[in-house]
Design a protein around this motif. Structure first.
Motif, PDB file in Angstrom:
ATOM      1  N   ASP A 168     -14.797   8.062  31.717  1.00 53.29           N
ATOM      2  CA  ASP A 168     -15.462   8.614  32.911  1.00 53.29           C
ATOM      3  C   ASP A 168     -15.972  10.027  32.649  1.00 53.29           C
ATOM      4  O   ASP A 168     -17.071  10.397  33.077  1.00 53.29           O
TER       5      ASP A 168
ATOM      6  N   GLN B 219      -2.812  12.574  30.092  1.00 54.81           N
ATOM      7  CA  GLN B 219      -3.546  11.547  30.835  1.00 54.81           C
ATOM      8  C   GLN B 219      -4.962  12.035  31.069  1.00 54.81           C
ATOM      9  O   GLN B 219      -5.177  13.063  31.715  1.00 54.81           O
ATOM     10  N   LEU B 220      -5.917  11.295  30.517  1.00 55.49           N
ATOM     11  CA  LEU B 220      -7.310  11.711  30.591  1.00 55.49           C
ATOM     12  C   LEU B 220      -8.203  10.492  30.747  1.00 55.49           C
ATOM     13  O   LEU B 220      -8.173   9.582  29.915  1.00 55.49           O
ATOM     14  N   ASP B 221      -9.003  10.481  31.800  1.00 54.65           N
ATOM     15  CA  ASP B 221      -9.997   9.420  31.995  1.00 54.65           C
ATOM     16  C   ASP B 221     -11.208   9.766  31.137  1.00 54.65           C
ATOM     17  O   ASP B 221     -12.242  10.242  31.623  1.00 54.65           O
ATOM     18  N   LEU B 222     -11.071   9.515  29.850  1.00 50.26           N
ATOM     19  CA  LEU B 222     -12.047   9.991  28.878  1.00 50.26           C
ATOM     20  C   LEU B 222     -13.409   9.325  29.041  1.00 50.26           C
ATOM     21  O   LEU B 222     -14.445   9.990  28.981  1.00 50.26           O
TER      22      LEU B 222
ATOM     23  N   ILE C 198      -3.377   4.008  24.775  1.00 52.25           N
ATOM     24  CA  ILE C 198      -4.704   3.898  25.391  1.00 52.25           C
ATOM     25  C   ILE C 198      -4.737   2.728  26.369  1.00 52.25           C
ATOM     26  O   ILE C 198      -4.265   1.638  26.062  1.00 52.25           O
ATOM     27  N   ASP C 199      -5.311   2.970  27.548  1.00 53.83           N
ATOM     28  CA  ASP C 199      -5.654   1.893  28.475  1.00 53.83           C
ATOM     29  C   ASP C 199      -7.121   1.578  28.212  1.00 53.83           C
ATOM     30  O   ASP C 199      -8.018   2.221  28.763  1.00 53.83           O
TER      31      ASP C 199
ATOM     32  N   ALA D 119      -9.521   0.672  31.178  1.00 51.65           N
ATOM     33  CA  ALA D 119      -9.905   1.779  32.056  1.00 51.65           C
ATOM     34  C   ALA D 119     -10.586   2.916  31.301  1.00 51.65           C
ATOM     35  O   ALA D 119     -11.122   3.837  31.924  1.00 51.65           O
TER      36      ALA D 119
ATOM     37  N   ARG E 212      -8.989   5.073  29.441  1.00 57.23           N
ATOM     38  CA  ARG E 212      -8.098   6.200  29.733  1.00 57.23           C
ATOM     39  C   ARG E 212      -7.136   6.458  28.570  1.00 57.23           C
ATOM     40  O   ARG E 212      -6.572   5.524  28.003  1.00 57.23           O
ATOM     41  N   VAL E 213      -6.968   7.721  28.237  1.00 56.79           N
ATOM     42  CA  VAL E 213      -5.970   8.138  27.251  1.00 56.79           C
ATOM     43  C   VAL E 213      -4.702   8.498  28.025  1.00 56.79           C
ATOM     44  O   VAL E 213      -4.710   9.407  28.850  1.00 56.79           O
ATOM     45  N   LEU E 214      -3.621   7.776  27.746  1.00 56.86           N
ATOM     46  CA  LEU E 214      -2.380   7.991  28.493  1.00 56.86           C
ATOM     47  C   LEU E 214      -1.434   8.944  27.766  1.00 56.86           C
ATOM     48  O   LEU E 214      -0.601   9.586  28.395  1.00 56.86           O
TER      49      LEU E 214
ATOM     50  N   ASP F 193      -7.382  18.527  27.420  1.00 51.64           N
ATOM     51  CA  ASP F 193      -8.365  17.633  28.029  1.00 51.64           C
ATOM     52  C   ASP F 193      -9.795  18.157  27.922  1.00 51.64           C
ATOM     53  O   ASP F 193     -10.694  17.463  27.432  1.00 51.64           O
TER      54      ASP F 193
END
Length: 308
Positions: free
Chosen positions: A96, A91-94, A74-75, A78, A80-82, A38
């Protein structure tokens, strides 16, 4: 007010990054190593943006949007990388994480889907096309009237995991005989089992010298790729299938094999023949910035209308 749009194609070993001006011209393009995990991925994204600014001679503060294409689940809503196993990310809120240092619109999309948008833009025709990525794995992105078609759950275009031979080799997904087991670089290299710096090139070279196993694998590559093209046209009726990914480094040898296979199948089936599949495919030019360009377009989609 700045309209510089940044696009990043984050791969397992490198990031291909570019910056677009307001008129769509490429201001700068660069590549840097990716990193693992991450923190390393987020740091590499920021490093790529800094490198672009240095290459293009503009301050990072002039960046108006960032789009990131990255492999895995990918979401997109959001950012986000799931799941991106090749990057050590689960899981990474890339989006953000990037906005912490660069407070601009940031979008995250699957890399193949981003490349589909980029390929359509480069062709100047994104009315009805698919981008088929033949890399370590096999997947596609579908673009209709300039818009990505993701399907109900985001899996539209996952042709690599269509089973075309129930008695075939076991795929990483658990099924047998998936398209990916025939024309995915990872699966072919594993089946080849002889090592080498460029196993697929060895397969093609030795097939031309009459090696029986190499001939079998090479024919399988053509069969798998042709099956993917046929599936995309039959399911989405796209006008064009653009083929990219690492396997396309084989160039005309690959294209000629696929065309031959499609023509053979067309000769055996009047219905398939009527689709003229052999006339609806093309290779993405070597070194094309399609993935990074598509990522930039994904990022720009979040800008206010007056900045697009």
């Amino acid at each position: 007010m700045s309209r510089i749009r940044v696009g990043l194609d984050v791969g397992g070993t490198k990031i291909d990054a570019l910056a677009l001006a307001a008129d769509g011209a490429i201001l700068a393009r660069t590549r840097i190593p990716t990193g693992w995990g991450d923190h390393a991925v987020v740091s590499a994204v920021h490093d790529a943006i800094e490198a672009l600014a240095g290459e293009g001679g503009f301050p990072v503060a002039e960046v108006a949007s960032v789009g990131i294409g990255i492999p895995g689940l990918i979401d997109a809503d959001a950012g986000r990388v799931l799941h991106a196993v090749n990057l050590g990310v689960t899981q990474l809120d890339l989006a953000d994480a990037v906005r912490v240092r660069l407070p601009v619109p940031v979008s995250v999309e699957n890399d193949v889907k981003a490349a589909a948008l980029g390929a359509g833009s480069l062709r100047g025709d994104a009315h009805s096309m698919a981008y088929l990525n033949l890399g370590t794995g096999v997947a596609a992105g579908i673009v209709i009237d300039g818009v990505l078609w993701r399907g109900a759950h985001g899996t539209a275009g996952e042709v690599g995991h269509l089973s075309v031979d129930p008695r075939g080799r076991v795929c990483g997904c658990g099924q047998r005989g998936c398209i990916e087991t025939f024309c995915g670089g990872g699966a072919v290299s594993k089946a080849w089992g002889r090592g080498g710096e460029l196993p697929l090139r060895d397969v093609f070279d030795l097939a031309e010298r009459g090696d029986a196993f190499a001939l079998e694998l090479r024919e399988g590559v053509a069969f798998g790729a042709a099956s993917a093209v046929r599936s995309l046209v039959l399911s989405a009726d796209v006008e064009t299938v653009v083929i990219g990914g690492g396997v396309t480094a084989l160039g005309d040898r690959l294209l000629d094999d696929i065309v031959r296979r499609l023509r053979q199948e067309g000769a055996e089936s009047p219905f398939i023949g009527s689709l003229h599949l052999d006339e609806r495919i093309e290779l993405l030019p070597a070194g094309s910035p399609a993935a990074a360009l598509g990522a930039a377009l994904v990022g720009a989609a979040r800008l206010p209308a007056e900045l697009v």
